[in-house]
Scaffold this active site. Structure first.
Site, PDB file in Angstrom:
ATOM      1  N   HIS A 143     -44.099  44.329 -15.776  1.00 49.74           N
ATOM      2  CA  HIS A 143     -43.585  42.990 -16.086  1.00 49.74           C
ATOM      3  C   HIS A 143     -44.788  42.091 -16.390  1.00 49.74           C
ATOM      4  O   HIS A 143     -45.884  42.314 -15.860  1.00 49.74           O
ATOM      5  CB  HIS A 143     -42.844  42.482 -14.843  1.00 49.74           C
ATOM      6  CG  HIS A 143     -42.100  41.201 -15.005  1.00 49.74           C
ATOM      7  ND1 HIS A 143     -42.724  39.979 -14.925  1.00 49.74           N
ATOM      8  CD2 HIS A 143     -40.795  40.942 -15.208  1.00 49.74           C
ATOM      9  CE1 HIS A 143     -41.829  39.015 -15.075  1.00 49.74           C
ATOM     10  NE2 HIS A 143     -40.633  39.578 -15.251  1.00 49.74           N
ATOM     11  N   ASP A 201     -45.751  45.960  -7.039  1.00 50.85           N
ATOM     12  CA  ASP A 201     -44.797  44.922  -7.422  1.00 50.85           C
ATOM     13  C   ASP A 201     -43.400  45.481  -7.138  1.00 50.85           C
ATOM     14  O   ASP A 201     -42.893  46.311  -7.885  1.00 50.85           O
ATOM     15  CB  ASP A 201     -44.995  44.602  -8.909  1.00 50.85           C
ATOM     16  CG  ASP A 201     -43.866  43.760  -9.484  1.00 50.85           C
ATOM     17  OD1 ASP A 201     -42.885  43.504  -8.768  1.00 50.85           O
ATOM     18  OD2 ASP A 201     -43.965  43.387 -10.668  1.00 50.85           O
ATOM     19  N   GLN A 229     -38.201  44.829  -8.238  1.00 52.40           N
ATOM     20  CA  GLN A 229     -36.959  45.533  -8.599  1.00 52.40           C
ATOM     21  C   GLN A 229     -36.642  46.683  -7.656  1.00 52.40           C
ATOM     22  O   GLN A 229     -35.715  47.445  -7.912  1.00 52.40           O
ATOM     23  CB  GLN A 229     -37.061  46.075 -10.038  1.00 52.40           C
ATOM     24  CG  GLN A 229     -37.209  44.999 -11.092  1.00 52.40           C
ATOM     25  CD  GLN A 229     -35.971  44.108 -11.203  1.00 52.40           C
ATOM     26  OE1 GLN A 229     -34.875  44.474 -10.767  1.00 52.40           O
ATOM     27  NE2 GLN A 229     -36.148  42.933 -11.778  1.00 52.40           N
ATOM     28  N   LYS A 279     -33.950  38.405  -6.004  1.00 48.95           N
ATOM     29  CA  LYS A 279     -33.547  39.698  -6.559  1.00 48.95           C
ATOM     30  C   LYS A 279     -32.998  40.624  -5.480  1.00 48.95           C
ATOM     31  O   LYS A 279     -32.664  41.768  -5.734  1.00 48.95           O
ATOM     32  CB  LYS A 279     -34.729  40.342  -7.277  1.00 48.95           C
ATOM     33  CG  LYS A 279     -35.130  39.562  -8.542  1.00 48.95           C
ATOM     34  CD  LYS A 279     -36.192  40.264  -9.323  1.00 48.95           C
ATOM     35  CE  LYS A 279     -36.871  39.368 -10.333  1.00 48.95           C
ATOM     36  NZ  LYS A 279     -36.044  39.091 -11.510  1.00 48.95           N
ATOM     37  N   CYS A 316     -39.373  40.241 -20.323  1.00 47.47           N
ATOM     38  CA  CYS A 316     -40.739  39.932 -19.837  1.00 47.47           C
ATOM     39  C   CYS A 316     -41.574  41.198 -19.703  1.00 47.47           C
ATOM     40  O   CYS A 316     -42.356  41.341 -18.753  1.00 47.47           O
ATOM     41  CB  CYS A 316     -40.710  39.192 -18.504  1.00 47.47           C
ATOM     42  SG  CYS A 316     -39.909  37.608 -18.618  1.00 47.47           S
TER      43      CYS A 316
END
Ligand code: PLP
Length: 415
Positions: A131, A208, A211, A234, A372
């Site tokens: 991302h 990261d 998600q 999220k 993104c």
């Protein structure tokens, strides 16, 4: 994944759906089919009620007042930190820093760790499916410090090419920063392997997890990563709140990211000393209601059982993949063997924005665009995709509605 997982059927989806008021509405006269969960998730009443309670009864600043409301607010805020610690199995609350979201967490590491520990010529190794928020902060750091960004390639199924990744782990690699799950294509990255390879060379790893947390069990100790970032919104929590997990010894050695109230122990015009962890990184009044809401979201997910969520979504993804593959002219982008519940696709002859607009008229919310993640779109030679991203509250019937909707889009454009 843990060996003591319970069987699939323990997730009662229709009961869980009742916890999410926003799912029960009509859009353009059709029942809402919400398939934009990678952008943000809907919120259960447990979260809405926790925020409501804070603003109705306990509203006060934290760590400052001696009065009852301030004590209640501080208690709820710090209990939320404990919920986060428990959820990702961190060792101590000192490793849990409240930030605005994944973006701020990565910027914090780039600014604080990056500027104090990295030097010109050092390399930051990422993957080709990141991302923008795991690309741009490192480019800003390169401009400031002279570090270099290196991206390891992915194959045609959007899987990381591990040997290529390992080849790029060279003597100049000073930090690895990779997504746990790709937002655009759903690939679950081999983060355990990545951490092992990097640590064999004494290179710290930032993951990261924006998600990942809503789909998979995340255990930062088992992963062994040095930093882990994610966003509340999220994972069924509020916007404007997120987490940076950092190993205590690393956070201890890092300078503050921002200066202001709460992050200090004492201030004179000559010298300021800093507060202990994690407050050293939490300058100013935090998003108190957000943190409380996030704690409530993670407690909710824990009660549901994250392993049940993973199992259920695996079935949903397999069903959706088969359905979409049966549609003529549809090309799925991102076909990794290890995948979270994301269906990204292009339709021959129809722009994704047109697909999204027609689906919206049918009550189906999907995301269209580059998500993104422009470099990964470029890798697959497309400017954009249509992305249906699922959560545990989605159903096979909703995927049927999506497939019917896509066929209607094709008829609309007479293809
Ligand atoms: N990383 C990934 C993989 C994401 O999917 C996102 C958001 O879509 C982010 C980072 C940024 O998250 P936020 O905008 O909540 O800071």
């Amino acid at each position: 994944m843990s060996a003591e997982r319970k069987p699939v059927l323990d997730l009662d989806v229709s009961a869980a759906r009742k916890d999410f008021p926003a799912l029960h509405q009509e859009v353009h006269g059709k029942p809402l089919v919400y398939l934009d969960n990678a952008a943000t998730t809907q919120k259960p009443t447990a979260v809405i009620d926790a925020i409501d309670r804070f603003y109705r009864l306990d509203c006060s600043n934290v760590h400052r007042g001696v009065h009852e409301l301030s004590e209640r607010a501080t208690k709820a805020f710090e209990e939320a930190r404990t919920s986060v610690k428990r959820f990702i199995n961190a060792r101590t609350e000192r490793e849990i820093v409240f930030v605005r979201g994944t973006t701020e967490a990565i910027n914090l590491v780039a600014n604080s760790y990056g500027r104090s520990h990295l030097k010109a010529g050092d390399e930051i190794l990422i993957s080709a499916l990141e991302h923008h928020s795991n690309i741009v902060p490192w480019q800003l750091l390169s401009d400031q410090v002279g570090t270099r960004l290196v991206a390891a390639p992915i194959n045609d199924d959007a899987e990381l090419m591990l040997e290529e990744f390992e080849r790029r782990l060279g003597p100049n690699t000073a930090l690895v920063a990779v997504a746990h799950v790709s937002n655009a294509l759903g690939t679950v990255m081999p983060v355990q392997e990545i951490v092992r390879m990097a640590h064999d060379r004494n290179v710290p790893v930032l993951i990261d997890g924006a998600q990942a947390v809503s789909h998979l069990r995340v255990d930062v100790r088992e992963l062994g990563c040095d930093f882990y970032a994610f966003s509340g919104h999220k994972v069924f929590g509020p916007t404007g709140i997120g987490i940076l997990y950092g190993r205590e010894d690393l956070l201890d050695r890092m300078p503050p990211y921002q200066g202001g109230g709460d992050m200090i122990r004492s201030v004179t015009f000559e010298k300021t000393t800093y507060n202990e962890l994690p407050y050293k990184f939490e300058a100013g009044t935090p998003h108190i209601a957000g943190a409380i809401g996030l704690g409530a979201a993670l407690d909710y997910l824990s009660r549901l059982g994250i392993d049940h969520v993973t199992d259920y979504e695996r079935g949903l993804l397999a069903y959706g993949t088969e359905l979409l593959e049966s549609i003529r002219g549809l090309r799925l982008i991102g076909t990794a063997r290890e995948k979270a519940a994301v269906l990204s696709f292009v339709l021959e002859g129809i722009h994704p924005h047109d697909v999204g607009t027609v689906l919206d008229r049918l009550g189906i919310a999907v995301r269209t665009g580059h998500h993104c993640a422009q470099p990964v779109m470029a890798r697959f030679g497309v400017p954009a995709t249509t992305r249906a991203s699922l959560a545990f509250y989605n159903t096979k019937a909703e995927l049927d509605a999506l497939a019917d909707g896509i066929r209607q889009v094709q008829q609309w454009f007479k293809l």
